[in-house]
Each structure stands twice: as structure tokens, then as C-alpha cells.
Enzyme design. Structure first.
Site, PDB file in Angstrom:
ATOM      1  N   SER A  13       0.978  -2.528  11.188  1.00 59.45           N
ATOM      2  CA  SER A  13       1.158  -3.802  11.899  1.00 59.45           C
ATOM      3  C   SER A  13       0.753  -4.984  11.022  1.00 59.45           C
ATOM      4  CB  SER A  13       0.390  -3.808  13.226  1.00 59.45           C
ATOM      5  OG  SER A  13      -0.991  -3.857  13.013  1.00 59.45           O
ATOM      6  N   MET A  90      -5.886   4.523   3.918  1.00 59.35           N
ATOM      7  CA  MET A  90      -7.032   5.368   4.268  1.00 59.35           C
ATOM      8  C   MET A  90      -7.515   6.263   3.118  1.00 59.35           C
ATOM      9  SD  MET A  90      -7.564   4.224   7.194  1.00 59.35           S
ATOM     10  CE  MET A  90      -8.778   5.333   7.893  1.00 59.35           C
ATOM     11  N   LEU A  93     -10.321   4.300  -3.192  1.00 57.24           N
ATOM     12  CA  LEU A  93      -9.813   4.134  -4.555  1.00 57.24           C
ATOM     13  C   LEU A  93     -10.973   4.263  -5.545  1.00 57.24           C
ATOM     14  CD1 LEU A  93      -7.509   1.152  -3.637  1.00 57.24           C
ATOM     15  CD2 LEU A  93      -6.696   3.359  -4.515  1.00 57.24           C
ATOM     16  N   HIS A 109     -10.482  -5.682   6.965  1.00 54.01           N
ATOM     17  CA  HIS A 109     -11.389  -4.753   7.647  1.00 54.01           C
ATOM     18  C   HIS A 109     -11.705  -5.307   9.033  1.00 54.01           C
ATOM     19  CE1 HIS A 109     -14.409  -1.635   8.020  1.00 54.01           C
ATOM     20  NE2 HIS A 109     -15.239  -2.553   8.467  1.00 54.01           N
ATOM     21  N   GLU A 174      -6.366 -10.264  12.983  1.00 55.53           N
ATOM     22  CA  GLU A 174      -6.037  -9.730  11.653  1.00 55.53           C
ATOM     23  C   GLU A 174      -4.678 -10.252  11.220  1.00 55.53           C
ATOM     24  OE1 GLU A 174      -6.478  -5.484  11.067  1.00 55.53           O
ATOM     25  OE2 GLU A 174      -8.049  -5.368  12.570  1.00 55.53           O
TER      26      GLU A 174
HETATM   27  C1  GRF Z   1      -6.509  -2.430  10.811  1.00 55.58           C
HETATM   28  O1  GRF Z   1      -7.393  -2.479  11.900  1.00 55.58           O
HETATM   29  C2  GRF Z   1      -7.223  -2.811   9.549  1.00 55.58           C
HETATM   30  O2  GRF Z   1      -8.222  -3.762   9.736  1.00 55.58           O
HETATM   31  C3  GRF Z   1      -7.826  -1.519   9.109  1.00 55.58           C
HETATM   32  O3  GRF Z   1      -6.865  -0.547   9.445  1.00 55.58           O
HETATM   33  C4  GRF Z   1      -6.058  -1.008  10.511  1.00 55.58           C
HETATM   34  C5  GRF Z   1      -4.650  -0.963  10.031  1.00 55.58           C
HETATM   35  O4  GRF Z   1      -3.734  -1.267  11.062  1.00 55.58           O
HETATM   36  N1  GRF Z   1      -8.168  -1.547   7.713  1.00 55.58           N
HETATM   37  P1  GRF Z   1      -2.193  -1.414  10.726  1.00 55.58           P
HETATM   38  O5  GRF Z   1      -1.764  -0.123  10.049  1.00 55.58           O
HETATM   39  O6  GRF Z   1      -2.024  -2.604   9.830  1.00 55.58           O
HETATM   40  O7  GRF Z   1      -1.517  -1.600  12.047  1.00 55.58           O
END
Ligand code: GRF
Length: 217
Positions: A13, A90, A93, A109, A174
């Protein structure tokens, strides 16, 4: 135009928010490719739908983190990437990779760093009983969720929140601050001063600092 790559492992997203923001003519950056370590990540489908090149670099095919990171690094160099955005990527690195991309590698984050690093940041916030949660865009350093902060948004925690409802409220922010941060970098407005960033003019502060109005509480 700043050449950007997005690294992701799942939903994508944030990638979608970046794609949307970059479709505006005054955004001086474009996403050249989306790279995932997970072959069927939803984010890859979003990138394809937007006509962006996608690459799967499956970590299971590499015998070490170093070799996996080298493959990612090669793909980025081959495409002339100037800024790498981690968006729900996920994999940890290696510091070799992180140091190679010093100040050209950013992450989002779902907490107000330096609080609640690592996994399940929203649940950590609930468990700690904080009244303000939020999200942070930062330059990546070798330590987990560490590095100079570029932008933050604060989000209220409600008494009846669970991890899902709080995550959703944070995610909305975000999607605002990640594109804002990338735009500021692309415009050359973000200077790194050791452990912090300096964004310059007051007018730009609204791009790097968002907080809830009383009406949200
Ligand atoms: C988000 O909450 C981001 O902050 C974290 O992982 C999630 C990723 O969500 N690092 P998306 O895949 O961008 O929907």
C-alpha cells in the site's frame, strides 16, 4: 527525475501511495522498479498494473544474506537507481549493503521512532499504553529501525483500539508522509547532519511533521 526503486515483501500500500504521488507532474522522482523477495507479493501486482518493472529476488535461492544483498545491489545498479525505498520489506539487510547505500536508502516504520522498533510496533504501542502513536520515515543505518529521521506523523491512540484499528489509522498517515519525504529528498531539501536531518525552510515543516488535531482525539 530521481530514479527510485521500491523494495517490498507484501501488500504494497505504501508503494501504491508513492505511485499515486509520483503521477503528479510536479514530483521530481519516478519509480523505475519494484523488487520483492516474495514471488507473489501483492505489491508486485500493483507495480505491474502501473506499468512499473518488477523483479523477484527470492531470498530462498541464496545461501547467505550477503549473496542475496549482492543480487539486489546489482539489480539496483543496472537500473541506475539513486534512491531505494523500503516499503514493508521484511528482510534484514546486511551492513555492507546498508553502508553502500548510505543516505540513499530510506524506510517507513509504523511507530514514532526511536520508540517501538522491530516487529508489531503498533501492538508494542498499545502494550505500552501510549496516547500518541505514529509513523516515521528515516534513512537506514545498520541497526534495526535506526537512522536519521526525515518525517514523522503522530496518530492518537483511542481507548478501544486494537492492533488492527491502530494500524489502519497509522497507515493512512504513512501514505502521506512517505511520498512527502521522497519529494523533499528528490528536490534536494534534506540534508543529513550526523544523526538528524535538516529540512530547511519553515514552509517545508508541514511535509515532515504531522500531528492530530483535537478533533481526532
Ligand atoms: C507498513 O506498516 C510499514 O510501516 C511497515 O510495513 C507495512 C507495509 O505495508 N514497514 P504495505 O506493504 O506498504 O501496505
Amino acid at each position: 527525475m530521481l530514479r527510485v526503486a521500491v523494495l517490498l515483501s507484501g501488500r504494497g500500500s505504501n508503494l501504491q501511495a508513492l505511485i499515486h504521488a509520483m503521477s503528479s507532474s510536479d514530483f521530481p522522482a519516478s519509480i523505475v522498479c519494484a523488487i520483492s523477495n516474495v514471488p507473489d507479493a501483492q505489491g508486485l501486482m500493483r507495480a505491474r498494473a502501473a506499468g512499473i518493472e518488477t523483479l523477484t529476488i527470492d531470498h530462498r535461492r541464496y545461501s547467505s544474506r550477503e549473496l542475496f544483498d549482492l543480487a539486489v545491489d546489482k539489480a539496483l545498479h543496472e537500473r541506475g537507481i539513486e534512491l531505494v525505498c523500503l516499503a514493508g520489506f521484511m528482510r534484514i539487510l546486511t551492513s555492507i549493503f546498508v553502508n553502500k547505500w548510505h543516505n540513499r536508502l530510506i524506510n517507513i516504520h509504523p511507530s514514532l521512532l526511536p520508540a517501538f522498533k522491530g516487529l508489531d510496533a503498533q501492538q508494542q504501542a498499545l502494550d505500552a499504553g501510549v496516547k500518541l502513536a505514529g509513523c516515521t520515515v528515516h534513512f537506514v543505518r545498520p541497526g534495526m529501525d535506526e537512522g536519521p529521521i526525515i518525517a514523522q506523523a503522530a496518530v492518537p491512540v483511542r481507548d478501544d483500539d486494537d492492533a488492527a484499528s491502530l494500524s489502519e489509522r497509522i497507515l493512512t498517515q504513512e501514505h502521506v508522509i512517505y511520498p512527502s519525504a521522497v519529494k523533499l529528498i528528490a528536490e534536494g531539501h534534506v540534508r543529513v547532519d550526523e544523526t538528524r536531518t535538516i529540512g530547511g525552510k519553515v514552509a517545508r515543516r508541514s511535509s515532515v511533521l504531522r500531528n492530530p488535531s483535537l478533533g481526532d482525539l
